[in-house]
Design a protein around this motif. Structure first.
Motif, PDB file in Angstrom:
ATOM      1  N   THR A  13       0.847  -1.188   0.000  1.00  0.00           N
ATOM      2  CA  THR A  13       0.000   0.000   0.000  1.00  0.00           C
ATOM      3  C   THR A  13       0.888   1.245   0.000  1.00  0.00           C
ATOM      4  N   VAL A  14       0.282   2.382  -0.325  1.00  0.00           N
ATOM      5  CA  VAL A  14       1.013   3.652  -0.293  1.00  0.00           C
ATOM      6  C   VAL A  14       1.531   3.919   1.122  1.00  0.00           C
ATOM      7  N   ALA A  15       0.691   3.615   2.122  1.00  0.00           N
ATOM      8  CA  ALA A  15       1.093   3.836   3.518  1.00  0.00           C
ATOM      9  C   ALA A  15       2.320   2.979   3.878  1.00  0.00           C
ATOM     10  N   ALA A  16       2.316   1.719   3.445  1.00  0.00           N
ATOM     11  CA  ALA A  16       3.447   0.826   3.745  1.00  0.00           C
ATOM     12  C   ALA A  16       4.720   1.314   3.055  1.00  0.00           C
ATOM     13  N   MET A  17       4.599   1.757   1.797  1.00  0.00           N
ATOM     14  CA  MET A  17       5.765   2.273   1.067  1.00  0.00           C
ATOM     15  C   MET A  17       6.301   3.533   1.739  1.00  0.00           C
ATOM     16  N   ALA A  18       5.391   4.379   2.204  1.00  0.00           N
ATOM     17  CA  ALA A  18       5.793   5.623   2.879  1.00  0.00           C
ATOM     18  C   ALA A  18       6.616   5.307   4.130  1.00  0.00           C
ATOM     19  N   ARG A  19       6.190   4.271   4.888  1.00  0.00           N
ATOM     20  CA  ARG A  19       6.934   3.882   6.093  1.00  0.00           C
ATOM     21  C   ARG A  19       8.322   3.352   5.746  1.00  0.00           C
ATOM     22  N   VAL A  20       8.394   2.507   4.736  1.00  0.00           N
ATOM     23  CA  VAL A  20       9.675   1.891   4.345  1.00  0.00           C
ATOM     24  C   VAL A  20      10.657   2.936   3.809  1.00  0.00           C
ATOM     25  N   LEU A  21      10.142   3.874   3.016  1.00  0.00           N
ATOM     26  CA  LEU A  21      11.019   4.855   2.354  1.00  0.00           C
ATOM     27  C   LEU A  21      11.163   6.171   3.140  1.00  0.00           C
ATOM     28  N   PHE A  22      10.471   6.259   4.279  1.00  0.00           N
ATOM     29  CA  PHE A  22      10.532   7.470   5.111  1.00  0.00           C
ATOM     30  C   PHE A  22      10.108   8.714   4.332  1.00  0.00           C
ATOM     31  N   LEU A  23       9.013   8.568   3.586  1.00  0.00           N
ATOM     32  CA  LEU A  23       8.437   9.673   2.814  1.00  0.00           C
ATOM     33  C   LEU A  23       6.972   9.806   3.199  1.00  0.00           C
ATOM     34  N   SER A  24       6.392  10.949   2.893  1.00  0.00           N
ATOM     35  CA  SER A  24       4.960  11.111   3.151  1.00  0.00           C
ATOM     36  C   SER A  24       4.170  10.341   2.086  1.00  0.00           C
ATOM     37  N   GLU A  25       2.923  10.024   2.414  1.00  0.00           N
ATOM     38  CA  GLU A  25       2.081   9.308   1.453  1.00  0.00           C
ATOM     39  C   GLU A  25       1.859  10.152   0.191  1.00  0.00           C
ATOM     40  N   GLY A  26       1.731  11.452   0.369  1.00  0.00           N
ATOM     41  CA  GLY A  26       1.547  12.341  -0.780  1.00  0.00           C
ATOM     42  C   GLY A  26       2.751  12.295  -1.718  1.00  0.00           C
ATOM     43  N   THR A  27       3.954  12.276  -1.132  1.00  0.00           N
ATOM     44  CA  THR A  27       5.178  12.209  -1.940  1.00  0.00           C
ATOM     45  C   THR A  27       5.247  10.888  -2.696  1.00  0.00           C
ATOM     46  N   ILE A  28       4.861   9.796  -2.014  1.00  0.00           N
ATOM     47  CA  ILE A  28       4.834   8.480  -2.669  1.00  0.00           C
ATOM     48  C   ILE A  28       3.892   8.517  -3.873  1.00  0.00           C
ATOM     49  N   ARG A  29       2.686   9.076  -3.664  1.00  0.00           N
ATOM     50  CA  ARG A  29       1.703   9.163  -4.761  1.00  0.00           C
ATOM     51  C   ARG A  29       2.250   9.997  -5.928  1.00  0.00           C
ATOM     52  N   ASN A  30       2.932  11.093  -5.614  1.00  0.00           N
ATOM     53  CA  ASN A  30       3.516  11.932  -6.672  1.00  0.00           C
ATOM     54  C   ASN A  30       4.562  11.173  -7.482  1.00  0.00           C
ATOM     55  N   HIS A  31       5.449  10.445  -6.776  1.00  0.00           N
ATOM     56  CA  HIS A  31       6.485   9.672  -7.473  1.00  0.00           C
ATOM     57  C   HIS A  31       5.873   8.545  -8.309  1.00  0.00           C
ATOM     58  N   LEU A  32       4.840   7.874  -7.757  1.00  0.00           N
ATOM     59  CA  LEU A  32       4.167   6.814  -8.517  1.00  0.00           C
ATOM     60  C   LEU A  32       3.525   7.378  -9.775  1.00  0.00           C
ATOM     61  N   SER A  33       2.874   8.515  -9.630  1.00  0.00           N
ATOM     62  CA  SER A  33       2.218   9.155 -10.771  1.00  0.00           C
ATOM     63  C   SER A  33       3.239   9.519 -11.850  1.00  0.00           C
ATOM     64  N   ALA A  34       4.371  10.085 -11.426  1.00  0.00           N
ATOM     65  CA  ALA A  34       5.421  10.456 -12.384  1.00  0.00           C
ATOM     66  C   ALA A  34       5.984   9.215 -13.079  1.00  0.00           C
ATOM     67  N   ALA A  35       6.211   8.141 -12.312  1.00  0.00           N
ATOM     68  CA  ALA A  35       6.779   6.909 -12.883  1.00  0.00           C
ATOM     69  C   ALA A  35       5.809   6.268 -13.865  1.00  0.00           C
ATOM     70  N   ILE A  36       4.525   6.284 -13.520  1.00  0.00           N
ATOM     71  CA  ILE A  36       3.507   5.731 -14.421  1.00  0.00           C
ATOM     72  C   ILE A  36       3.491   6.519 -15.730  1.00  0.00           C
ATOM     73  N   GLY A  37       3.553   7.839 -15.615  1.00  0.00           N
ATOM     74  CA  GLY A  37       3.572   8.687 -16.815  1.00  0.00           C
ATOM     75  C   GLY A  37       4.799   8.445 -17.670  1.00  0.00           C
ATOM     76  N   LYS A  38       5.966   8.384 -17.039  1.00  0.00           N
ATOM     77  CA  LYS A  38       7.218   8.225 -17.791  1.00  0.00           C
ATOM     78  C   LYS A  38       7.350   6.865 -18.467  1.00  0.00           C
ATOM     79  N   THR A  39       6.745   5.839 -17.864  1.00  0.00           N
ATOM     80  CA  THR A  39       6.833   4.501 -18.476  1.00  0.00           C
ATOM     81  C   THR A  39       5.712   4.260 -19.481  1.00  0.00           C
ATOM     82  N   GLY A  40       4.734   5.168 -19.511  1.00  0.00           N
ATOM     83  CA  GLY A  40       3.605   4.991 -20.426  1.00  0.00           C
ATOM     84  C   GLY A  40       2.633   3.928 -19.943  1.00  0.00           C
ATOM     85  N   ALA A  41       2.682   3.630 -18.651  1.00  0.00           N
ATOM     86  CA  ALA A  41       1.824   2.590 -18.083  1.00  0.00           C
ATOM     87  C   ALA A  41       0.466   3.162 -17.684  1.00  0.00           C
ATOM     88  N   ARG A  42      -0.481   2.244 -17.408  1.00  0.00           N
ATOM     89  CA  ARG A  42      -1.805   2.666 -16.929  1.00  0.00           C
ATOM     90  C   ARG A  42      -1.929   2.483 -15.418  1.00  0.00           C
TER      91      ARG A  42
END
Length: 201
Positions: A157-186
């Motif tokens: 989950t986003v919450a679990a990733m945030a704990r592991v990476l020591f980032l906020s959930e919002g930051t995790i969502r932003n990075h996921l969104s950017a990665a999805i866009g850059k890879t052309g994934a859905r």
């Protein structure tokens, strides 16, 4: 005599490589390990000239192990020998200091020759893979986006990733969104698959 070390988590593959290389008059396998984090200690203990490393191993992957080996035992030349002939892996391996990159279905004589050439200080790269790497280009992902996709591999989950990476959930969502866009994934799962397929993770 060229002293060779093998690092591969599959015992059968490791044994087959050792048997093939030991048939060569000028090559001697002096160490075999099954984990990436065993590479540097084994190199210090056995003093190989060339280390053949797989990419995907427990403890530490072959690319990280290459960096450690080049830093801690710089006299050892590294040849990545992998099933995964992905352009991103090739680029990352060479950036980490590997002398070469060949795939496991390389004929035995060519593999032995690759060891000799790496030992002689030459760069050894599978030609087809080199061409693919030029076409594919560099990873479009930032280091943080790559970290987030790695954390997403197991469906966390986003919450679990945030704990592991020591980032906020919002930051995790932003990075996921950017990665999805850059890879052309859905989806993030598709972004992980695309990034892995290109050897960016």
């Amino acid at each position: 005599m060229i002293r060779v070390m093998l690092a591969d988590d599959q015992a059968l593959v490791r044994g087959a490589l050792a048997a093939l290389l030991d048939l060569e008059q000028d090559l001697q396998v002096v160490a075999e390990v099954a984990r990436g984090d065993e590479v540097v200690p084994a190199a210090r203990a056995h003093h190989p000239d060339v280390a053949l490393l797989d990419v995907e191993m427990p403890g530490m992957d072959g690319i990280a192990a290459t960096e450690s080996l080049r830093r801690d035992v710089p006299g050892v030349r590294v040849l990545i020998v992998t099933t995964f002939g992905r352009p991103g892996y090739l680029r990352r391996a060479l950036q980490a200091g590997a002398a070469g990159f060949v795939v496991k279905d390389t004929p035995a004589k060519q593999l032995a020759d690759a060891v000799r050439r790496a030992h002689a200080g030459l760069r050894v790269v599978d030609p087809g893979l080199a061409a693919d790497s030029l076409v594919a280009g560099d990873s479009p992902l930032t280091e943080r986006e790559s970290d987030v996709l790695r954390a997403a591999r197991d469906g966390s989950t986003v919450a679990a990733m945030a704990r592991v990476l020591f980032l906020s959930e919002g930051t995790i969502r932003n990075h996921l969104s950017a990665a999805i866009g850059k890879t052309g994934a859905r989806t993030r799962a598709e972004a992980v698959r695309i990034a892995e397929g290109n050897g960016w993770l």
